[in-house]
Design a protein around this motif. Structure first.
Motif, PDB file in Angstrom:
ATOM      1  N   GLY A  97       2.124   2.835  10.807  1.00  0.00           N
ATOM      2  CA  GLY A  97       0.691   3.132  10.856  1.00  0.00           C
ATOM      3  C   GLY A  97       0.426   4.563  10.409  1.00  0.00           C
ATOM      4  N   VAL A  98       1.262   5.503  10.915  1.00  0.00           N
ATOM      5  CA  VAL A  98       1.108   6.911  10.554  1.00  0.00           C
ATOM      6  C   VAL A  98       1.330   7.086   9.053  1.00  0.00           C
ATOM      7  CG1 VAL A  98       2.049   9.230  10.868  1.00  0.00           C
ATOM      8  CG2 VAL A  98       1.775   7.721  12.844  1.00  0.00           C
TER       9      VAL A  98
ATOM     10  N   PRO B   4      -3.100   8.190  -2.449  1.00  0.00           N
ATOM     11  CA  PRO B   4      -3.657   6.826  -2.484  1.00  0.00           C
ATOM     12  C   PRO B   4      -2.952   5.910  -3.479  1.00  0.00           C
ATOM     13  CG  PRO B   4      -5.379   8.477  -2.728  1.00  0.00           C
ATOM     14  CD  PRO B   4      -4.085   9.195  -2.810  1.00  0.00           C
TER      15      PRO B   4
ATOM     16  N   MET C  28       0.826  -1.212   0.000  1.00  0.00           N
ATOM     17  CA  MET C  28       0.000   0.000   0.000  1.00  0.00           C
ATOM     18  C   MET C  28       0.853   1.251   0.000  1.00  0.00           C
ATOM     19  SD  MET C  28      -3.116  -0.902  -0.252  1.00  0.00           S
ATOM     20  CE  MET C  28      -3.604   0.802  -0.257  1.00  0.00           C
TER      21      MET C  28
ATOM     22  N   LEU D 237       0.977   4.849   6.731  1.00  0.00           N
ATOM     23  CA  LEU D 237      -0.155   4.247   6.007  1.00  0.00           C
ATOM     24  C   LEU D 237      -1.325   5.232   5.932  1.00  0.00           C
ATOM     25  CD1 LEU D 237      -1.501   1.738   4.684  1.00  0.00           C
ATOM     26  CD2 LEU D 237      -2.336   1.130   6.952  1.00  0.00           C
ATOM     27  N   LEU D 238      -1.633   5.878   7.083  1.00  0.00           N
ATOM     28  CA  LEU D 238      -2.743   6.839   7.100  1.00  0.00           C
ATOM     29  C   LEU D 238      -2.452   8.004   6.157  1.00  0.00           C
ATOM     30  CD1 LEU D 238      -3.607   6.909  10.912  1.00  0.00           C
ATOM     31  CD2 LEU D 238      -5.033   6.029   9.068  1.00  0.00           C
TER      32      LEU D 238
ATOM     33  N   PRO E  58       6.890   0.393  14.252  1.00  0.00           N
ATOM     34  CA  PRO E  58       5.568  -0.008  13.759  1.00  0.00           C
ATOM     35  C   PRO E  58       4.530   1.096  13.884  1.00  0.00           C
ATOM     36  CG  PRO E  58       6.416  -1.618  15.323  1.00  0.00           C
ATOM     37  CD  PRO E  58       7.405  -0.520  15.273  1.00  0.00           C
ATOM     38  N   MET E  59       4.635   1.937  14.925  1.00  0.00           N
ATOM     39  CA  MET E  59       3.681   3.030  15.054  1.00  0.00           C
ATOM     40  C   MET E  59       3.840   3.995  13.871  1.00  0.00           C
ATOM     41  SD  MET E  59       2.957   5.687  18.161  1.00  0.00           S
ATOM     42  CE  MET E  59       4.126   6.924  17.671  1.00  0.00           C
TER      43      MET E  59
ATOM     44  N   ILE F 281      -2.773   6.772   2.455  1.00  0.00           N
ATOM     45  CA  ILE F 281      -4.159   6.558   2.011  1.00  0.00           C
ATOM     46  C   ILE F 281      -4.878   7.896   1.881  1.00  0.00           C
ATOM     47  CG2 ILE F 281      -6.361   5.466   2.567  1.00  0.00           C
ATOM     48  CD1 ILE F 281      -4.707   3.459   4.183  1.00  0.00           C
ATOM     49  N   GLY F 282      -4.585   8.806   2.818  1.00  0.00           N
ATOM     50  CA  GLY F 282      -5.272  10.094   2.807  1.00  0.00           C
ATOM     51  C   GLY F 282      -4.778  11.039   1.725  1.00  0.00           C
ATOM     52  N   LEU F 283      -3.481  11.073   1.520  1.00  0.00           N
ATOM     53  CA  LEU F 283      -2.912  12.109   0.656  1.00  0.00           C
ATOM     54  C   LEU F 283      -2.400  11.584  -0.678  1.00  0.00           C
ATOM     55  CD1 LEU F 283      -0.848  13.979   3.407  1.00  0.00           C
ATOM     56  CD2 LEU F 283      -3.131  14.544   2.565  1.00  0.00           C
TER      57      LEU F 283
END
Lengths: 316, 288
Positions: free
Chosen positions: A292-293, A303, A253, A295-296, A288-289, A299-301
């Protein structure tokens, strides 16, 4: 040739050169990092075949990884088979599981989030089995005896391990590239974009999606074999953890799902984050945190993933 | 055999009561927003750590902390939807799913940084108290958790059925465009519904803590359980969530009884797969 295509070609060339670099290195530490990155990229690419090109968002690809790893470990420790035979065996198990899971779930009409959850459930069920059966050694896992030598598929020089990881990555990338140009890939994309329309045009949607999951599962299982042959150990947590499934998804992703070069870039980004943070902060959880950031943010900015940066600039 | 079976059944019902509370939030979020909230388990973990902090730092009993944690989790849920999941997911099925996955990854690892991977529990004066019911000895903490969960489920039902806000939420769930035409703002209702769903987790976290432990990984254990409850009962159905929760609680306990502690946990994932493959609409078959 358009600007974007030229950019993509330059990117592919740069990645190919980067792949060769570790062979010139004598630092086992550096080669080990390169090997882990290559395995991540290969697993991400394997996920990408189902999750990117097929739009089959799997949350449980560790099921295939673990199946391959256990097939390899059990066949050599219990049945005395040569570990090289673990490769075809794992591919058969991973591919078979992908086909069965795909056929069962797609026939039942599961799509999108439901498919993601059902794959997670399969990985969890396999994890419970590995944890409680005798043949898998239960919670203590399986230890493979040390027999260095090419004949026993064990290498003391990490560069050999790296070469195998690169070979798997090349195989997975070749498969992804075939999808991007071939007839089967066109069917898969048609089903991803509009399943009902594809069916109406005569594309056997269930079979196409199951085949993509089988191919993806087989390649993922090969990654499990490489893991066992590098570390000579497997247990239920390593094999079937949700973290492993999530990492495969993240790599694809972040780099760019449904593109040939995306997972390679994704693995570089994820490992750059991991290795930089680990050298600065030793607290577990920080890297890992950050995944996650990222990934967000992606996906948000962005894709389309990191690979889009190269392509979009090429348009201008 | 009855001597073992009956306690397992009763234990299953009691555990199921708290699962119901976890699943009610999930089914509400699905029913209104039509999204699969993969962060549900991780948000329950946050609520449990919240209750744990209140109990250990301020000496507040988890049962007394229910309103406080429900309010705090409502605010967290509302903000999370308004500022993260909504904008990141942009209403696209896969985008929202991955956004909630991203939130789960961030929360799990933030908890790992803040609290390390250790399991933690609290000691309450009633932790070891038992209630005698015929031949059965029932742990008081579980009985209270069950009663609390059922009470909150009832309150939630009353809120949805009787208040104007509840009606507005149901209107948006049925017909977002129509609701917008009569002056309801769907975007507000979405964040509100998400907040209420997460507020249920605030209460559930408090009710679970006296009889359970909390660790950063605990969310991963609950997430599939919660989804199993919700698909078994039928996605979006309130009575379905309660019945599904009791069934899942019983299945889990019977699985541990007959298959043993190590193979028993396979029951929940198998039940989940079986329901989705055989009857994806669940028991209370609302349209999926």
């Amino acid at each position: 040739m358009t600007g974007a295509a030229a950019r993509t070609r330059a990117l592919a060339l740069a990645l190919a050169v980067l792949t060769l670099l570790p062979f010139a290195s004598h630092s086992q530490f550096f080669v080990n990092l390169a090997m882990l990155t290559a395995i991540s990229a290969a697993l991400g690419q394997a996920w990408n075949i189902a999750g990117g090109f097929g739009g089959l968002t799997s949350f449980g690809h560790a099921a295939f990884f673990g199946l391959g790893a256990y097939a390899d470990a059990i066949l050599q420790t219990r049945y005395g088979l040569n570990p090289w035979l673990g490769l075809p065996a794992a591919a058969a198990f991973g591919g078979g599981a992908g086909w069965l899971i795909g056929t069962a779930t797609f026939r039942a009409g599961l799509r999108g989030s439901y498919f993601a959850l059902v794959t997670l459930a399969f990985a969890q069920a396999f994890g419970v089995l590995a944890n409680s059966l005798d043949i898998t050694g239960g919670g203590s896992g399986i230890l493979v005896a040390l027999h260095p030598g090419a004949g026993r598929f064990q290498f003391t020089d990490r560069r050999a391990g790296y070469a195998l990881a690169v070979a798997l990555l090349a195989l997975a990338t070749l498969a992804a590239w075939r999808l991007s140009v071939g007839r089967f890939g066109a069917h898969l994309l048609a089903v991803r974009e509009n399943e009902d329309a594809a069916r109406a045009l005569g594309v056997p949607a269930v079979r196409v999606k199951s085949a993509a999951l089988a191919l993806s599962g087989a390649l993922t299982a090969l990654g499990g074999v490489l893991y066992v042959q590098s570390y000579l150990y497997i247990d239920p947590g390593i094999a079937f953890s949700a973290e492993r499934s999530v990492e495969m998804l993240l790599v694809a992703m972040i780099g760019g799902a449904g593109t040939v070069l995306g997972p390679l870039l994704g693995a570089l980004v994820v490992h750059a984050i991991a290795d930089t943070t680990r050298s600065l902060i030793t607290t577990p959880g920080v890297a890992p945190m950050l995944y996650g950031v990222v990934l967000l943010l992606i996906i948000g900015l962005l894709p389309g993933g990191v690979v889009r940066i190269a392509a979009v600039r090429g348009d201008g | 055999m009855m001597a073992l079976l009956l306690p397992a059944l009763v234990g299953g019902v009691l555990t199921g009561g708290v699962y119901a509370l976890v699943a009610l939030g999930l089914t509400l979020i699905y029913g209104v927003l039509h999204i699969v909230n993969f962060a549900h388990g991780s948000l329950l973990m946050v609520a449990m750590f919240g209750a744990w902090l209140l109990a250990t730092r301020l000496g507040l009993d988890p049962l007394a902390a229910v309103p406080l944690m429900a309010g705090a989790m409502f605010a967290i849920g509302w903000g999370l939807y308004r500022f993260v999941i909504g904008p990141v997911g942009r209403g696209d099925d896969r985008g929202v799913l991955l956004a909630t996955l991203g939130v789960a990854v961030v929360l799990d690892n933030a908890a790992l940084i803040a609290f390390t991977g250790d399991s933690r529990s609290i000691e309450t004066p009633y932790a070891l108290q038992m209630v005698q019911a015929g031949p059965l000895l029932i742990p008081l903490a579980k009985l209270v958790a069950f009663a609390g969960a059922m009470l909150i489920a009832l309150l939630l039902w009353a809120f949805m059925a009787l208040t104007d806000t509840g009606r507005a939420i149901r209107a948006v769930a049925r017909e977002p465009e129509g609701a917008a035409l009569v002056g309801i703002r769907p975007a507000r209702i979405f964040a509100l519904a998400y907040g209420i769903g997460i507020a249920c987790l605030g209460a559930a976290g408090c009710l679970l803590l006296p009889s359970f432990y909390v660790s950063p990984q605990v969310g991963g254990m609950f997430v599939l359980v919660a989804f199993t409850v919700v698909v078994l009962g039928g996605m979006g159905s309130f009575p379905g969530a309660v019945v599904g929760a009791l069934l899942v609680g019983i299945t889990e306990n019977l699985g541990n009884l007959y298959l043993g502690e190590s193979l028993g946990p396979i029951c929940v994932p198998l039940l989940f797969i079986a329901v989705l493959l055989v009857r994806p609409t669940g028991l209370f078959g609302a349209v999926r």
